[in-house]
Motif scaffolding. Structure first.
Motif, PDB file in Angstrom:
ATOM      1  N   ILE A 139       4.275   9.989   7.717  1.00  0.00           N
ATOM      2  CA  ILE A 139       2.922  10.444   6.905  1.00  0.00           C
ATOM      3  C   ILE A 139       2.787   9.599   5.697  1.00  0.00           C
ATOM      4  CG2 ILE A 139       1.534  12.157   5.710  1.00  0.00           C
ATOM      5  CD1 ILE A 139       1.688  12.586   8.808  1.00  0.00           C
ATOM      6  N   ILE A 140       1.802   8.854   5.568  1.00  0.00           N
ATOM      7  CA  ILE A 140       1.827   7.635   4.297  1.00  0.00           C
ATOM      8  C   ILE A 140       0.817   8.250   3.291  1.00  0.00           C
ATOM      9  CG2 ILE A 140       0.785   5.324   3.869  1.00  0.00           C
ATOM     10  CD1 ILE A 140       1.472   4.672   7.057  1.00  0.00           C
ATOM     11  N   GLY A 141      -0.376   8.930   3.752  1.00  0.00           N
ATOM     12  CA  GLY A 141      -1.160   9.553   2.812  1.00  0.00           C
ATOM     13  C   GLY A 141      -2.336  10.195   3.472  1.00  0.00           C
ATOM     14  N   LYS A 142      -3.192  10.705   2.961  1.00  0.00           N
ATOM     15  CA  LYS A 142      -4.397  11.633   3.161  1.00  0.00           C
ATOM     16  C   LYS A 142      -5.656  11.027   2.960  1.00  0.00           C
ATOM     17  CE  LYS A 142      -4.497  15.590   1.548  1.00  0.00           C
ATOM     18  NZ  LYS A 142      -4.623  17.327   1.308  1.00  0.00           N
ATOM     19  N   VAL A 176      -5.030  12.611   8.149  1.00  0.00           N
ATOM     20  CA  VAL A 176      -3.707  11.748   7.240  1.00  0.00           C
ATOM     21  C   VAL A 176      -3.757  10.480   8.006  1.00  0.00           C
ATOM     22  CG1 VAL A 176      -2.814  14.009   6.942  1.00  0.00           C
ATOM     23  CG2 VAL A 176      -2.254  12.886   9.305  1.00  0.00           C
ATOM     24  N   VAL A 177      -3.131   9.488   7.282  1.00  0.00           N
ATOM     25  CA  VAL A 177      -2.885   8.327   7.881  1.00  0.00           C
ATOM     26  C   VAL A 177      -1.382   8.338   7.840  1.00  0.00           C
ATOM     27  CG1 VAL A 177      -2.771   5.799   7.126  1.00  0.00           C
ATOM     28  CG2 VAL A 177      -4.579   7.355   6.419  1.00  0.00           C
ATOM     29  N   PHE A 178      -0.786   7.970   9.386  1.00  0.00           N
ATOM     30  CA  PHE A 178       0.624   7.728   9.522  1.00  0.00           C
ATOM     31  C   PHE A 178       0.812   6.509   9.979  1.00  0.00           C
ATOM     32  CE2 PHE A 178      -1.627   9.732  13.048  1.00  0.00           C
ATOM     33  CZ  PHE A 178      -1.188   9.343  14.310  1.00  0.00           C
ATOM     34  N   LYS A 179       2.222   6.310   9.993  1.00  0.00           N
ATOM     35  CA  LYS A 179       2.756   4.973  10.799  1.00  0.00           C
ATOM     36  C   LYS A 179       3.107   5.367  12.022  1.00  0.00           C
ATOM     37  CE  LYS A 179       6.530   3.314   8.923  1.00  0.00           C
ATOM     38  NZ  LYS A 179       7.462   2.523   8.174  1.00  0.00           N
ATOM     39  N   ARG A 180       2.653   4.660  13.146  1.00  0.00           N
ATOM     40  CA  ARG A 180       3.102   4.698  14.580  1.00  0.00           C
ATOM     41  C   ARG A 180       4.434   4.043  14.764  1.00  0.00           C
ATOM     42  NH1 ARG A 180      -1.616   3.049  18.594  1.00  0.00           N
ATOM     43  NH2 ARG A 180      -0.738   1.133  18.202  1.00  0.00           N
ATOM     44  N   ASP A 181       5.119   4.326  15.887  1.00  0.00           N
ATOM     45  CA  ASP A 181       6.493   3.587  16.169  1.00  0.00           C
ATOM     46  C   ASP A 181       6.331   2.144  15.855  1.00  0.00           C
ATOM     47  OD1 ASP A 181       7.537   5.995  16.473  1.00  0.00           O
ATOM     48  OD2 ASP A 181       7.217   6.038  18.588  1.00  0.00           O
ATOM     49  N   GLU A 233     -15.138   2.088   4.172  1.00  0.00           N
ATOM     50  CA  GLU A 233     -14.111   2.275   3.193  1.00  0.00           C
ATOM     51  C   GLU A 233     -13.751   3.429   3.362  1.00  0.00           C
ATOM     52  OE1 GLU A 233     -13.947   1.508  -1.480  1.00  0.00           O
ATOM     53  OE2 GLU A 233     -14.190  -0.525  -0.170  1.00  0.00           O
ATOM     54  N   LEU A 234     -12.315   3.574   3.160  1.00  0.00           N
ATOM     55  CA  LEU A 234     -11.638   5.044   2.958  1.00  0.00           C
ATOM     56  C   LEU A 234     -10.627   4.870   2.030  1.00  0.00           C
ATOM     57  CD1 LEU A 234     -10.377   5.262   7.003  1.00  0.00           C
ATOM     58  CD2 LEU A 234     -12.585   6.034   5.879  1.00  0.00           C
ATOM     59  N   ARG A 235     -10.799   6.057   1.073  1.00  0.00           N
ATOM     60  CA  ARG A 235      -9.857   6.272  -0.029  1.00  0.00           C
ATOM     61  C   ARG A 235      -8.743   7.144   0.449  1.00  0.00           C
ATOM     62  NH1 ARG A 235     -12.649   8.368  -4.818  1.00  0.00           N
ATOM     63  NH2 ARG A 235     -13.469   6.056  -4.798  1.00  0.00           N
ATOM     64  N   ILE A 236      -7.545   6.669   0.320  1.00  0.00           N
ATOM     65  CA  ILE A 236      -6.285   7.315   0.889  1.00  0.00           C
ATOM     66  C   ILE A 236      -5.279   7.659  -0.346  1.00  0.00           C
ATOM     67  CG2 ILE A 236      -4.000   7.133   2.022  1.00  0.00           C
ATOM     68  CD1 ILE A 236      -5.528   5.100   3.668  1.00  0.00           C
ATOM     69  N   THR A 237      -4.952   8.766  -0.318  1.00  0.00           N
ATOM     70  CA  THR A 237      -4.089   9.392  -1.513  1.00  0.00           C
ATOM     71  C   THR A 237      -2.726   9.792  -1.201  1.00  0.00           C
ATOM     72  OG1 THR A 237      -4.743  11.508  -1.672  1.00  0.00           O
ATOM     73  CG2 THR A 237      -6.199   9.968  -2.962  1.00  0.00           C
ATOM     74  N   LYS A 238      -1.705  10.093  -2.071  1.00  0.00           N
ATOM     75  CA  LYS A 238      -0.533  10.296  -1.685  1.00  0.00           C
ATOM     76  C   LYS A 238      -0.756  11.725  -0.873  1.00  0.00           C
ATOM     77  CE  LYS A 238       3.857  11.378  -3.824  1.00  0.00           C
ATOM     78  NZ  LYS A 238       4.733  11.385  -5.034  1.00  0.00           N
ATOM     79  N   ALA A 239       0.186  11.897   0.199  1.00  0.00           N
ATOM     80  CA  ALA A 239      -0.296  13.007   1.237  1.00  0.00           C
ATOM     81  C   ALA A 239       0.740  14.419   0.539  1.00  0.00           C
ATOM     82  CB  ALA A 239       0.326  12.724   2.451  1.00  0.00           C
ATOM     83  N   MET A 260       0.911  -1.191   0.043  1.00  0.00           N
ATOM     84  CA  MET A 260       0.010   0.097  -0.076  1.00  0.00           C
ATOM     85  C   MET A 260       1.013   1.211   0.188  1.00  0.00           C
ATOM     86  SD  MET A 260      -2.969  -0.910  -0.355  1.00  0.00           S
ATOM     87  CE  MET A 260      -4.155  -2.079  -0.232  1.00  0.00           C
ATOM     88  N   THR A 261       1.906   1.250   0.806  1.00  0.00           N
ATOM     89  CA  THR A 261       2.995   2.425   0.867  1.00  0.00           C
ATOM     90  C   THR A 261       3.325   2.633  -0.644  1.00  0.00           C
ATOM     91  OG1 THR A 261       3.205   2.161   3.334  1.00  0.00           O
ATOM     92  CG2 THR A 261       4.878   3.183   2.054  1.00  0.00           C
ATOM     93  N   SER A 262       3.799   1.627  -1.310  1.00  0.00           N
ATOM     94  CA  SER A 262       4.441   1.540  -2.610  1.00  0.00           C
ATOM     95  C   SER A 262       3.484   2.244  -3.396  1.00  0.00           C
ATOM     96  CB  SER A 262       5.024   0.425  -2.958  1.00  0.00           C
ATOM     97  OG  SER A 262       5.647   0.531  -4.371  1.00  0.00           O
ATOM     98  N   LEU A 263       2.310   1.717  -3.442  1.00  0.00           N
ATOM     99  CA  LEU A 263       1.225   2.310  -4.605  1.00  0.00           C
ATOM    100  C   LEU A 263       1.061   3.850  -4.048  1.00  0.00           C
ATOM    101  CD1 LEU A 263      -1.276  -0.696  -4.236  1.00  0.00           C
ATOM    102  CD2 LEU A 263       0.043   0.071  -6.190  1.00  0.00           C
TER     103      LEU A 263
END
Length: 147
Positions: A93-96, A53-58, A38-44, A10-13
């Motif tokens: 930050i992974i996406g929005k 925003v979608v982010f990666k926690r520790d 269902e959520l649509r996430i795009t490049k942030a 998903m991150t790569s896409l």
């Protein structure tokens, strides 16, 4: 056996500019976003206050929360969370989140109603967080009772 790392894929896409759809699983953004939606996430790009925003926690988990401030890092909080997340570096930050789907209808988050809701949620904190948290807990108890 082929093992697929879902988050890496998903991150790569997203980095390539491809929007991805994922299911929400928590209640931290309740009542705007429900578990199972269902959520649509795009490049942030161009992250600003009030975006989700979608982010990666520790610990590697992906979290989708509302931006409450932008500085060198992004400050976020779930709409039904009493406390803010620790500041998120831009590199995490992974996406929005740009849309959500409910009952087969796709709703953009850049519309005036969603925007106003987000602004009110931020402006009325901590009252809004306490109310949203209480409603989320009640909704989950009702769902468990009916299941």
């Amino acid at each position: 056996m082929l093992q697929l790392d879902y988050n890496k894929l998903m991150t790569s896409l997203l980095q390539q500019g491809v929007a991805v759809n994922v299911k929400a699983i928590g209640i931290s953004m309740f009542p705007l976003l429900w578990p199972g939606m269902e959520l649509r996430i795009t490049k942030a790009t161009d992250i600003k206050k009030n975006d989700i925003v979608v982010f990666k926690r520790d610990d590697g988990k992906w979290i989708g929360h509302r931006v409450i401030a932008t500085t060198k890092q992004i400050e976020c909080r779930g709409d039904s969370c009493i406390n803010a997340d620790k500041p998120v570096p831009l590199s995490n930050i992974i996406g929005k989140v740009t849309h959500f789907t409910i009952c087969g209808i796709t709703v953009p988050l850049n519309n005036c109603i969603a925007n106003l809701y987000g602004q009110l949620t931020i402006a009325m904190y901590p009252l809004s967080a306490r109310i949203n948290n209480m409603i989320a807990r009640m909704a989950m108890k009702i769902k468990q009772t009916l299941s």
